[in-house]
Design an enzyme around this catalytic site. Structure first.
Site, PDB file in Angstrom:
ATOM      1  N   ARG A 141      -5.026  -1.627   2.321  1.00  0.00           N
ATOM      2  CA  ARG A 141      -4.476  -1.327   1.001  1.00  0.00           C
ATOM      3  C   ARG A 141      -5.624  -1.007   0.040  1.00  0.00           C
ATOM      4  O   ARG A 141      -6.777  -1.372   0.289  1.00  0.00           O
ATOM      5  CB  ARG A 141      -3.681  -2.521   0.472  1.00  0.00           C
ATOM      6  CG  ARG A 141      -2.511  -2.932   1.362  1.00  0.00           C
ATOM      7  CD  ARG A 141      -1.840  -4.185   0.811  1.00  0.00           C
ATOM      8  NE  ARG A 141      -0.713  -4.590   1.624  1.00  0.00           N
ATOM      9  CZ  ARG A 141      -0.800  -5.433   2.662  1.00  0.00           C
ATOM     10  NH1 ARG A 141      -1.983  -5.933   3.010  1.00  0.00           N
ATOM     11  NH2 ARG A 141       0.276  -5.769   3.340  1.00  0.00           N
ATOM     12  N   LYS A 166      -2.689  -9.281   0.399  1.00  0.00           N
ATOM     13  CA  LYS A 166      -1.425  -9.337  -0.333  1.00  0.00           C
ATOM     14  C   LYS A 166      -0.570 -10.507   0.143  1.00  0.00           C
ATOM     15  O   LYS A 166       0.164 -11.115  -0.638  1.00  0.00           O
ATOM     16  CB  LYS A 166      -0.662  -8.018  -0.144  1.00  0.00           C
ATOM     17  CG  LYS A 166       0.659  -7.938  -0.882  1.00  0.00           C
ATOM     18  CD  LYS A 166       1.334  -6.609  -0.636  1.00  0.00           C
ATOM     19  CE  LYS A 166       2.687  -6.531  -1.339  1.00  0.00           C
ATOM     20  NZ  LYS A 166       3.368  -5.225  -1.073  1.00  0.00           N
ATOM     21  N   HIS A 227      -0.878   4.827  -1.076  1.00  0.00           N
ATOM     22  CA  HIS A 227      -0.315   3.892  -0.102  1.00  0.00           C
ATOM     23  C   HIS A 227       0.236   4.622   1.125  1.00  0.00           C
ATOM     24  O   HIS A 227       0.359   4.024   2.200  1.00  0.00           O
ATOM     25  CB  HIS A 227       0.791   3.053  -0.744  1.00  0.00           C
ATOM     26  CG  HIS A 227       1.161   1.837   0.055  1.00  0.00           C
ATOM     27  ND1 HIS A 227       0.376   0.708   0.119  1.00  0.00           N
ATOM     28  CD2 HIS A 227       2.231   1.586   0.850  1.00  0.00           C
ATOM     29  CE1 HIS A 227       0.951  -0.187   0.906  1.00  0.00           C
ATOM     30  NE2 HIS A 227       2.073   0.309   1.364  1.00  0.00           N
ATOM     31  N   ARG A 230      -1.901   4.396   4.177  1.00  0.00           N
ATOM     32  CA  ARG A 230      -1.694   3.209   5.017  1.00  0.00           C
ATOM     33  C   ARG A 230      -0.583   3.486   6.026  1.00  0.00           C
ATOM     34  O   ARG A 230      -0.695   3.143   7.203  1.00  0.00           O
ATOM     35  CB  ARG A 230      -1.345   2.011   4.128  1.00  0.00           C
ATOM     36  CG  ARG A 230      -0.952   0.744   4.873  1.00  0.00           C
ATOM     37  CD  ARG A 230      -0.862  -0.413   3.866  1.00  0.00           C
ATOM     38  NE  ARG A 230      -0.153  -1.572   4.387  1.00  0.00           N
ATOM     39  CZ  ARG A 230      -0.692  -2.509   5.142  1.00  0.00           C
ATOM     40  NH1 ARG A 230      -1.951  -2.411   5.515  1.00  0.00           N
ATOM     41  NH2 ARG A 230       0.015  -3.554   5.537  1.00  0.00           N
ATOM     42  N   TYR A 262       6.742   1.771   8.119  1.00  0.00           N
ATOM     43  CA  TYR A 262       5.526   2.568   8.005  1.00  0.00           C
ATOM     44  C   TYR A 262       5.334   3.504   9.180  1.00  0.00           C
ATOM     45  O   TYR A 262       4.497   4.389   9.139  1.00  0.00           O
ATOM     46  CB  TYR A 262       4.298   1.648   7.920  1.00  0.00           C
ATOM     47  CG  TYR A 262       4.216   0.867   6.650  1.00  0.00           C
ATOM     48  CD1 TYR A 262       3.497   1.343   5.563  1.00  0.00           C
ATOM     49  CD2 TYR A 262       4.868  -0.350   6.522  1.00  0.00           C
ATOM     50  CE1 TYR A 262       3.419   0.622   4.388  1.00  0.00           C
ATOM     51  CE2 TYR A 262       4.793  -1.083   5.352  1.00  0.00           C
ATOM     52  CZ  TYR A 262       4.063  -0.594   4.286  1.00  0.00           C
ATOM     53  OH  TYR A 262       3.994  -1.306   3.129  1.00  0.00           O
TER      54      TYR A 262
END
Length: 283
Positions: A141, A166, A227, A230, A262
């Site tokens: 991240r 996170k 993002h 990622r 993702y």
């Protein structure tokens, strides 16, 4: 006592202990501008937050509204359970959450990557290009990238420690050869312990400027989020043949099911794998 009194106490006593304290403090400042913040606890009802939800849904995405309602619910819950505030119920608990949008499936195309690198070369920020490349090589991240320090690196063994994440679970990730080369060059250029000696906002602004320069040739790149890199990295890990536990060890996902948000594999790559497997069986 008003809702604003609860919000101010929460901002003073609870928010400072959180990693995302700056953004949460700003969100609470915005809450204080609404009329419902001035209502006494005896008069506040779920309907006030239902109207707030519906108004916000006309302004922002559902995910933002869900996070805002979650924060408000937490404020009231802490007031009830820890501060002995005489609230019989949590007025936000019964407010129906909006349906969150489907996870993004944005992949970075090869020509877009080339356009980003060209735009980096035209800019004045030397750290943006390695930041973009590292995001794709490691799946880290933005905040994790910006927190990399010399002490976190074991380049001889190809490892990078991420002490602050996170999910609040430190992890150590294996590095590709490309990532090692990038990190070594950053170490050589760094003048202090941090490899990216800039703020998150400075990085964000540089990223946006880079996209605008790249959009001259690739207009569609404007909807690319940092993002998404990622997302691209995790998808590439799977395409390289890594299994779910291996990818989760790199990306830091606590729930392997979250990886499917993702991961959007390219159908043509799967076809190639199937054909290769068929040929091996036939042989």
């Amino acid at each position: 006592m008003t809702v604003a009194d609860l919000l101010r106490r929460y901002a003073r006593d609870v928010t400072p202990g959180k990693r995302g304290q700056a953004s949460e403090a700003k969100r609470i400042e915005v809450f204080l501008r609404y009329d419902w913040a001035n209502l006494t606890l005896a008069r506040i009802t779920a309907q006030a937050f239902t109207r707030y939800r519906d108004k916000r849904l006309r302004e922002v995405e559902a995910g933002t509204v869900i996070r805002e309602l979650g924060l408000l619910r937490t404020v009231f819950e802490i007031a009830r359970r820890e501060w002995d505030i005489p609230l019989q119920t949590n007025p936000v608990a019964s407010v129906r959450k909006p349906k969150a949008a489907s996870g993004r499936s944005r992949r970075l195309h090869a020509d877009e990557f080339a356009a980003l690198l060209a735009a980096c070369a035209d800019g004045r920020t030397e750290w943006l290009e390695p930041g973009i490349k590292l995001a794709i090589e490691t799946g880290m991240r933005r905040g994790e990238l910006l927190n990399i320090r010399r002490a976190d690196l074991d380049l001889a063994n190809g490892l990078l420690s991420i002490p602050e994440t996170k999910t609040d679970i430190p992890r150590t990730i294996p590095l590709s050869e490309n990532a090692v080369v990038i990190l070594r060059s950053l170490m050589d250029a760094a003048t202090n312990d941090r490899l990216f000696p800039i703020s998150a906002n400075a990085f964000r602004l540089a990223w946006e400027r880079c996209k605008r320069r790249a959009a001259k040739d690739k207009p569609g790149i404007l909807d690319l989020r940092f993002h998404d890199l990622r997302h691209e990295a995790v998808s590439r890990f799977f395409e390289l043949g890594l299994n779910v536990p291996e990818v989760a060890a790199i990306s830091g996902h606590k729930d392997p099911r979250m990886l499917f948000r993702y991961t959007h594999l390219k159908p043509e790559d799967i076809v190639a794998k199937l054909r290769k497997a068929s040929q091996q069986v036939a042989a």
